[in-house]
Design a protein around this motif. Structure first.
Motif, PDB file in Angstrom:
ATOM      1  N   ASP A  15     -82.791 -10.279  23.213  1.00  0.00           N
ATOM      2  CA  ASP A  15     -83.331 -11.251  24.159  1.00  0.00           C
ATOM      3  C   ASP A  15     -82.327 -12.382  24.362  1.00  0.00           C
ATOM      4  N   GLU A  25     -94.876 -13.019  16.135  1.00  0.00           N
ATOM      5  CA  GLU A  25     -93.496 -12.569  16.201  1.00  0.00           C
ATOM      6  C   GLU A  25     -92.583 -13.799  16.118  1.00  0.00           C
ATOM      7  N   ARG A  63     -97.311 -15.096  19.793  1.00  0.00           N
ATOM      8  CA  ARG A  63     -97.933 -14.053  18.971  1.00  0.00           C
ATOM      9  C   ARG A  63     -97.278 -14.001  17.583  1.00  0.00           C
TER      10      ARG A  63
END
Ligand code: BGC
Length: 715
Positions: A344, A337, A335
């Motif tokens: 993460d 991003e 996406r």
């Protein structure tokens, strides 16, 4: 380097429109060695005499804006008498949508090239061809290249171009390549080409992957190839890509007459399926293949069990890493991003370091972190810090996200024995602690700051992404944890850490005094794992009850999940940890496997049991955070643990924890000192262990310690 070269641009410099810079030159004397140094603001694709130079995909990679890496290619064998050097430059990470997404701004926002070709002749002389205004700047058949949006190619297009223009931009930003090259890794053939219920033609590669595709077709000039990609099909079996949000994730190509063969050069996609919006002929399995790209890391770790579902989970975790380690550790590859979200990476770095050799990869990323760390000591939640994200303008760090500054380098030290990383990062760690100490609203706790909480925890209040665990508690625990790491690192480096030891004790005491009750799974997990709970037995029993009451299922998010199974097995609940690992009802790791996942999902409920999607807002099917469960399988289920006092597996602790719930399980890790293997299987009533250690090890079987030298052992 680059003393006489200028940064050059196309005078028009249109957003997302790649530019080709060309230089023709003759070589009249025998060459001894020719090397080409290049870097760009944007991404570049170099071609010499019609052949691609080197195999770095999307050079010069993705770094802090405070530096740009240059690459050196040996092109000796490619030089002819008459030569043409053509370098295509796109907006890339530097100024594509991932960073700016707008057309405004000064010279720092222009895509630009700088290069020098050093020709050393056999007669001892040298000639340097440098970028300057004598280069030709043209528009290319590659009409558009944007990382989120894809590529548009027009094979019928041509442009005469004109002179390049020099750009005044600081050459001091240019540094030597530090990261690992992104390279093509594997070709994946379609497993099927089918007509979806709504009539779309869809190619299925059978694996959610990151990279691009290559196709071949005979066509008429002007015929079109058009693809859109997606990761999953909807409940009716139709193409679905609303979860890509604003990333167009498209590919358009206008054919030339006759044979066309193409693979993208300056874009990548995260996808399993391609919807064929247009193709000159009937498309079939032989017309197209997918090409997997990622940072060229060596695979070092393997997990294998007797359970096919579990093996699929292990495979999904590895694919999650492959799909998201493209020069920087990203949250997701599909996406709009694809950013280096620090949280993460923090929760996944241990698993990542066992699966693959990521030492150099993280060294480079941590160097960017040091450059992008704020004056206050805060760590941007995205590294490299990008410009278009709100997070990059707000000068705060979220707990866990910011703690990437301590947790990741320390993990690199544990896995690889790399003390140098600690040396380089120590002051960044200390400044980060200083930032928390200054910005907190309550002394010895971390409160009052913008936090992510237990991100995506299932106990989130309606409409929220943040689980219901107390955010101040989470933040304070990680404050303590990071200070604890600074104490350890300081000692390793021979620093005086008294101040940090005191701080640690004060924080822990204050957390204990302030947060007396743990109300969620994640709160219990953190209290246990980070040594906060005073009565661990009670808290462990409470956690076990919560899980059992929830049908032996978890509710944890990004923060609780990585430590959940550890917290259980460290406190006498290994069987319950296995229940969670092997659970295949929602929510669980194997639930996604049961739903056909080929990578790890961002959300436990990315897709519900009816096949409906969680939301289109933020629903990636390739997010590695929950893949961190693999570190429990390596370290606890198979028992392979590095020792803090002998980092880098110079000596090993091997303490497997078998279960009756599966027949066998084994792990293998190629360490800096050789390959360690630890596995167990059931033989009748007995559990048999097979262990190979490349170094001295402490093997613990059924509570009994065996101190062994390197060798193969069975129990
Ligand atoms: C990302 C996450 C990240 C989070 C933090 C999301 O959009 O995909 O993985 O850590 O934002 O807010």
């Amino acid at each position: 380097m680059f003393e006489n070269s200028s940064w050059i641009i196309h005078p028009e410099n249109k957003l997302y429109e790649p530019v080709r810079f060309t230089k023709a030159f003759s070589v009249r004397k025998p060459i001894k060695r020719a090397s080409l140094n290049i870097t760009s603001l944007g991404c570049y694709y170099p071609v010499l005499n019609g052949a691609r130079v080197g195999d770095f995909i999307l050079p010069p990679g993705f770094t802090s804006r405070k530096r740009v890496q240059y690459q050196t290619y040996d092109v000796t064998k490619m030089i002819k008498d008459e030569n043409s050097l053509e370098i295509l430059v796109s907006d890339g990470w530097y100024k594509g949508k991932i960073n700016f997404g707008t057309d405004e701004g000064g010279p720092e926002k222009k895509k630009a090239l700088i290069a020098e070709l050093v020709l050393r002749y056999k007669d001892g002389t040298k000639e340097v061809i440098v970028t300057n205004e004598s280069w030709l700047a043209t528009k290319d058949k590659l009409r558009m290249a944007e990382l989120y949006d894809g590529e548009i190619v027009d094979m019928t297009f041509s442009d005469k171009g004109g002179h390049a223009q020099a750009l005044d931009h600081d050459k001091k930003l240019i540094v030597k390549q530090q990261g690992v090259y992104i390279k093509e890794q594997e070709t994946v053939k379609p497993i099927s080409v089918f007509k979806a219920p709504n009539g779309d033609t869809v190619v299925d590669f059978g694996q959610n992957l990151t990279g691009y595709f290559e196709f071949e077709v005979m066509a008429k000039a002007g015929d079109r190839v058009e693809f859109t990609v997606c990761e999953v099909l909807d409940k009716d079996g139709n193409f679905y890509n609303e979860n890509y949000r604003d990333a167009k994730a498209r590919f358009e190509y206008i054919c030339q007459e006759g044979y066309n063969k193409y693979k993208p050069r300056l874009a990548f996609w995260g996808f399993r399926y391609i919807r064929v919006d247009s193709f000159p002929t009937e498309i079939n399995e032989n017309s197209i293949r997918a090409i997997v790209v990622h940072s060229d890391m060596e695979r070092t770790g393997y997990l294998e069990s007797s359970d096919p579902m579990l093996n699929k989970l292990f495979s999904n975790i590895v694919w999650g890493q492959r799909g998201n380690f493209l020069d920087v550790p990203t949250d997701c590859p599909q996406r709009d991003e694809r950013q280096g979200w620090t949280g993460d990476a923090t929760v996944f770095c241990k698993t990542a370091s066992y699966n693959y050799d990521v030492e150099q990869f993280f060294e480079k990323w941590l160097a960017d972190m040091r450059l992008d760390q704020g004056k206050s000591g805060y760590i941007p939640n995205i590294i490299p810090k990008t410009i278009c994200w709100d997070w990059s303008t707000v000068e705060t760090s979220g707990a866990v996200w910011g703690d990437s500054a301590t947790i990741i380098p320390y993990q690199m030290y544990l896995t690889y024995g790399n003390k140098d990383i600690l040396k380089k990062h120590y002051s960044c760690m200390c400044k980060y602690i200083g930032y928390i100490t200054k910005s907190t609203k309550t002394e010895y706790l971390w409160t009052g700051c913008d936090q992510f909480g237990d991100w995506l925890g299932l106990d989130a209040p309606v409409g929220s992404y943040r689980g219901s665990s107390n955010e101040d508690f989470i933040a304070s625990v990680f404050y303590a944890h990071s200070v604890g790491i600074v104490c350890k690192v300081g000692k390793i480096l021979g620093k005086n850490v008294e101040k940090y030891e005191k701080l640690y004790n004060n924080i822990r005491a204050k957390i204990r005094k302030t947060f007396k009750e743990y109300k969620t799974q994640t709160e219990c997990v953190l209290a246990l794992y980070f040594d906060i709970a005073e009565n661990k037995k009670e808290v462990a029993a409470q956690l076990a009850d919560m899980i059992i009451e929830n049908g032996r299922r978890l509710k944890t998010g990004f923060v609780g999940t990585p430590y959940l199974l550890h917290a259980l097995s460290q406190n006498g609940y290994s069987e319950l940890a296995y229940d969670l690992l092997l659970q295949d009802e929602f929510p669980s790791w194997l639930y996604s496997v049961k739903c056909g996942a080929t990578t790890v999902w961002e959300h436990w409920d990315g897709k519900n049991e009816k096949g409906e999607f969680w939301s289109k807002d933020m629903n990636s099917f390739n997010h590695y955070a929950y893949g961190s469960v693999a570190d429990w399988v390596y370290e606890v289920a198979c028992g392979i643990t590095p020792l803090e006092e002998k980092p880098g597996f110079e000596e090993i602790m091997i303490s497997p924890v078998p279960t009756d719930k599966i027949d066998s399980l084994s792990a293998r890790i190629k360490t800096r000192h050789g390959t360690v293997i630890s596995g167990w299987y059931h033989e009748g009533e007995r559990v048999r262990y097979k262990i190979i250690t490349p170094v001295k090890a402490t093997i613990i079987i059924n509570g009994k310690k065996h101190l062994v030298e390197k060798g193969t052992y069975t129990f």
